[in-house]
Design a protein around this motif. Structure first.
Motif, PDB file in Angstrom:
ATOM      1  N   PRO A  12      12.525  -3.589  11.994  1.00 36.92           N
ATOM      2  CA  PRO A  12      13.277  -3.566  10.733  1.00 36.92           C
ATOM      3  C   PRO A  12      12.430  -4.029   9.553  1.00 36.92           C
ATOM      4  O   PRO A  12      11.590  -4.927   9.682  1.00 36.92           O
ATOM      5  CB  PRO A  12      14.431  -4.531  11.016  1.00 36.92           C
ATOM      6  CG  PRO A  12      14.651  -4.413  12.485  1.00 36.92           C
ATOM      7  CD  PRO A  12      13.278  -4.259  13.073  1.00 36.92           C
ATOM      8  N   GLU A  13      12.667  -3.416   8.417  1.00 36.64           N
ATOM      9  CA  GLU A  13      11.823  -3.639   7.248  1.00 36.64           C
ATOM     10  C   GLU A  13      11.834  -5.089   6.773  1.00 36.64           C
ATOM     11  O   GLU A  13      10.810  -5.611   6.328  1.00 36.64           O
ATOM     12  CB  GLU A  13      12.282  -2.722   6.109  1.00 36.64           C
ATOM     13  CG  GLU A  13      11.420  -2.826   4.864  1.00 36.64           C
ATOM     14  CD  GLU A  13      11.884  -1.889   3.771  1.00 36.64           C
ATOM     15  OE1 GLU A  13      11.024  -1.269   3.133  1.00 36.64           O
ATOM     16  OE2 GLU A  13      13.103  -1.768   3.557  1.00 36.64           O
ATOM     17  N   MET A  37      17.517  -7.881   7.136  1.00 38.81           N
ATOM     18  CA  MET A  37      18.090  -6.704   7.787  1.00 38.81           C
ATOM     19  C   MET A  37      18.190  -6.921   9.286  1.00 38.81           C
ATOM     20  O   MET A  37      19.206  -6.604   9.916  1.00 38.81           O
ATOM     21  CB  MET A  37      17.230  -5.477   7.472  1.00 38.81           C
ATOM     22  CG  MET A  37      17.747  -4.168   8.045  1.00 38.81           C
ATOM     23  SD  MET A  37      16.625  -2.797   7.640  1.00 38.81           S
ATOM     24  CE  MET A  37      16.813  -2.725   5.858  1.00 38.81           C
ATOM     25  N   ALA A  38      17.132  -7.468   9.874  1.00 39.88           N
ATOM     26  CA  ALA A  38      17.122  -7.691  11.320  1.00 39.88           C
ATOM     27  C   ALA A  38      18.167  -8.715  11.732  1.00 39.88           C
ATOM     28  O   ALA A  38      18.775  -8.595  12.809  1.00 39.88           O
ATOM     29  CB  ALA A  38      15.736  -8.158  11.761  1.00 39.88           C
ATOM     30  N   ASN A  47      19.170   0.841  10.501  1.00 37.04           N
ATOM     31  CA  ASN A  47      18.138   0.016   9.880  1.00 37.04           C
ATOM     32  C   ASN A  47      17.049   0.905   9.307  1.00 37.04           C
ATOM     33  O   ASN A  47      16.824   2.009   9.809  1.00 37.04           O
ATOM     34  CB  ASN A  47      17.482  -0.912  10.897  1.00 37.04           C
ATOM     35  CG  ASN A  47      18.285  -2.172  11.197  1.00 37.04           C
ATOM     36  OD1 ASN A  47      17.806  -3.022  11.933  1.00 37.04           O
ATOM     37  ND2 ASN A  47      19.476  -2.316  10.668  1.00 37.04           N
ATOM     38  N   LYS A  48      16.374   0.395   8.310  1.00 35.10           N
ATOM     39  CA  LYS A  48      15.146   1.032   7.843  1.00 35.10           C
ATOM     40  C   LYS A  48      13.990   0.376   8.586  1.00 35.10           C
ATOM     41  O   LYS A  48      13.843  -0.847   8.573  1.00 35.10           O
ATOM     42  CB  LYS A  48      14.961   0.865   6.342  1.00 35.10           C
ATOM     43  CG  LYS A  48      13.674   1.499   5.820  1.00 35.10           C
ATOM     44  CD  LYS A  48      13.549   1.346   4.311  1.00 35.10           C
ATOM     45  CE  LYS A  48      12.269   2.014   3.818  1.00 35.10           C
ATOM     46  NZ  LYS A  48      12.118   1.895   2.343  1.00 35.10           N
ATOM     47  N   LEU A  49      13.177   1.182   9.253  1.00 32.94           N
ATOM     48  CA  LEU A  49      12.056   0.658  10.024  1.00 32.94           C
ATOM     49  C   LEU A  49      10.743   0.877   9.280  1.00 32.94           C
ATOM     50  O   LEU A  49      10.540   1.917   8.643  1.00 32.94           O
ATOM     51  CB  LEU A  49      11.964   1.337  11.392  1.00 32.94           C
ATOM     52  CG  LEU A  49      13.170   1.209  12.317  1.00 32.94           C
ATOM     53  CD1 LEU A  49      12.858   1.829  13.670  1.00 32.94           C
ATOM     54  CD2 LEU A  49      13.592  -0.233  12.472  1.00 32.94           C
ATOM     55  N   TYR A  94      10.181  -9.711  14.483  1.00 28.07           N
ATOM     56  CA  TYR A  94      10.735  -9.108  13.268  1.00 28.07           C
ATOM     57  C   TYR A  94      10.395  -9.902  12.013  1.00 28.07           C
ATOM     58  O   TYR A  94      10.567  -9.409  10.888  1.00 28.07           O
ATOM     59  CB  TYR A  94      12.251  -8.942  13.405  1.00 28.07           C
ATOM     60  CG  TYR A  94      13.020 -10.242  13.464  1.00 28.07           C
ATOM     61  CD1 TYR A  94      13.508 -10.840  12.302  1.00 28.07           C
ATOM     62  CD2 TYR A  94      13.277 -10.867  14.673  1.00 28.07           C
ATOM     63  CE1 TYR A  94      14.215 -12.030  12.351  1.00 28.07           C
ATOM     64  CE2 TYR A  94      13.993 -12.054  14.729  1.00 28.07           C
ATOM     65  CZ  TYR A  94      14.456 -12.630  13.573  1.00 28.07           C
ATOM     66  OH  TYR A  94      15.161 -13.809  13.628  1.00 28.07           O
ATOM     67  N   TRP A 116      16.639   6.036   7.269  1.00 29.32           N
ATOM     68  CA  TRP A 116      16.667   4.577   7.149  1.00 29.32           C
ATOM     69  C   TRP A 116      17.034   4.198   5.717  1.00 29.32           C
ATOM     70  O   TRP A 116      16.313   4.485   4.791  1.00 29.32           O
ATOM     71  CB  TRP A 116      15.319   4.005   7.531  1.00 29.32           C
ATOM     72  CG  TRP A 116      14.815   4.565   8.812  1.00 29.32           C
ATOM     73  CD1 TRP A 116      13.797   5.461   8.969  1.00 29.32           C
ATOM     74  CD2 TRP A 116      15.346   4.326  10.098  1.00 29.32           C
ATOM     75  NE1 TRP A 116      13.660   5.768  10.281  1.00 29.32           N
ATOM     76  CE2 TRP A 116      14.579   5.098  11.000  1.00 29.32           C
ATOM     77  CE3 TRP A 116      16.387   3.544  10.603  1.00 29.32           C
ATOM     78  CZ2 TRP A 116      14.813   5.089  12.357  1.00 29.32           C
ATOM     79  CZ3 TRP A 116      16.611   3.532  11.966  1.00 29.32           C
ATOM     80  CH2 TRP A 116      15.846   4.295  12.816  1.00 29.32           C
TER      81      TRP A 116
END
Length: 311
Positions: free
Chosen positions: A131-132, A136-137, A151-153, A205, A310
């Motif tokens: 995750p970015e 978010m994580a 999620n945006k990775l 993360y 994402w």
């Protein structure tokens, strides 16, 4: 396209199959109702690790590693309650991680494998995606019905890139010196050896963990310019836990049929998540090193999983 580690996926799947029913039956803090959860992703190779609240902690219960539809969706049933979900994309070749029912969300880390040929070194790592952001994580989802999770990775690794150019010095000024058409600098090079002191031992993360060393030998260039210059895409590595500079020893080995001397030098730079440390070496026609440029830039090349839904 990279190949993904089937054995790693099977291990996760077996853990999920063997533990899921027991874990759900013993969740006394959850209601008897469940909700339909849809995970959303666009690229292949993404796994989702599911963690359920348990005594003010979030413990691993199972993973989603397959079953994605053509439009990047997969659904599962979860009892009502609080959860965290960790999206991971990894080839699992030069890295590893393990989970069981005692694993907390914060315990998850992907570890670089030891180099079997070099003591106190690790292997270069896979192109890991996480995750970015930390926020978010760590998002907690309270499941009370149908829920969509995405999620945006971004890459959780750094990369080292070597550029080789020819140049000349006139009146103290360094200028690039292109090759004639049909000739390029790789004709003089057998390989480039990198000895990298200051990479992470693992990553999670949040960021890199530990401080260690790795090695790599580069033999195939990835690009030849019109001027006959070249680029070698070097290894992916974990950024170190500290903000210390990474030292990179570089040896340029001449081709067997060339009478040039081996070039040895070292440079320092900072490794950062989703960044490439670009090192440009400018050499004379007789293979004398005359200039070194070090830059840190985003890894912008489109790669499998680089962009998508994402948000």
């Amino acid at each position: 396209m990279r190949h993904y580690n089937t054995i790693w996926m099977l291990i996760i799947l077996m853990l999920a199959c063997s533990n899921e029913s027991e874990l759900i039956q013993n969740k006394s803090n959850l209601n008897s109702k469940d909700g339909n959860i849809t995970f959303l992703q666009e690229r292949e190779g993404v796994s989702v690790l599911i963690f359920s609240e348990n005594s003010n902690d979030f413990k691993y219960i199972r993973s989603i590693i397959s079953g994605w539809s053509t439009d990047g969706k997969v659904s599962t049933q979860l009892f009502f309650g609080k959860y965290r979900f960790l999206f991971i994309r990894s080839a699992g070749i030069n890295t590893s991680f393990s989970v069981d029912t005692n694993t907390s969300f914060e315990d998850i880390k992907i570890v670089a494998k030891n180099d079997p040929l070099n003591e106190n070194y690790v292997l270069p790592v896979d192109e890991i995606w996480l995750p970015e952001t930390k926020e978010m994580a760590e998002t907690i989802y309270t499941i009370t019905g149908e829920t969509t999770v995405y999620n945006k990775l971004t890459r959780a690794v750094s990369q080292i890139v070597i550029h080789l150019k020819r140049g000349s010095v006139e009146n103290g000024e360094i200028t690039e010196y292109p090759f004639p058409e049909g000739i390029n600098i790789t004709e003089n090079i057998k390989e480039i050896k990198l000895d990298i002191n200051g990479v992470g031992e693992a990553v999670n993360y949040i960021g890199g963990i530990g401080f260690t060393k790795t090695q790599e030998t580069l033999q195939e260039s990835s690009e030849i310019t019109e001027d006959g210059f070249t680029t070698f895409q070097g290894p992916f590595v974990f950024p170190p836990a500290t903000q210390d500079l990474t030292n990179i020893g570089i040896s340029i080995i001449p081709a067997d049929d060339k009478a040039f001397a081996e070039i040895r030098t070292s440079v320092s730079g900072r490794l950062a998540r989703n960044k490439k440390l670009e090192i440009t070496l400018l050499m004379t026609e007789t293979h004398q090193l005359i200039d070194i440029i070090v830059d840190t830039n985003p890894i912008t090349e489109i790669s499998q999983g680089d962009s998508g839904i994402w948000e």
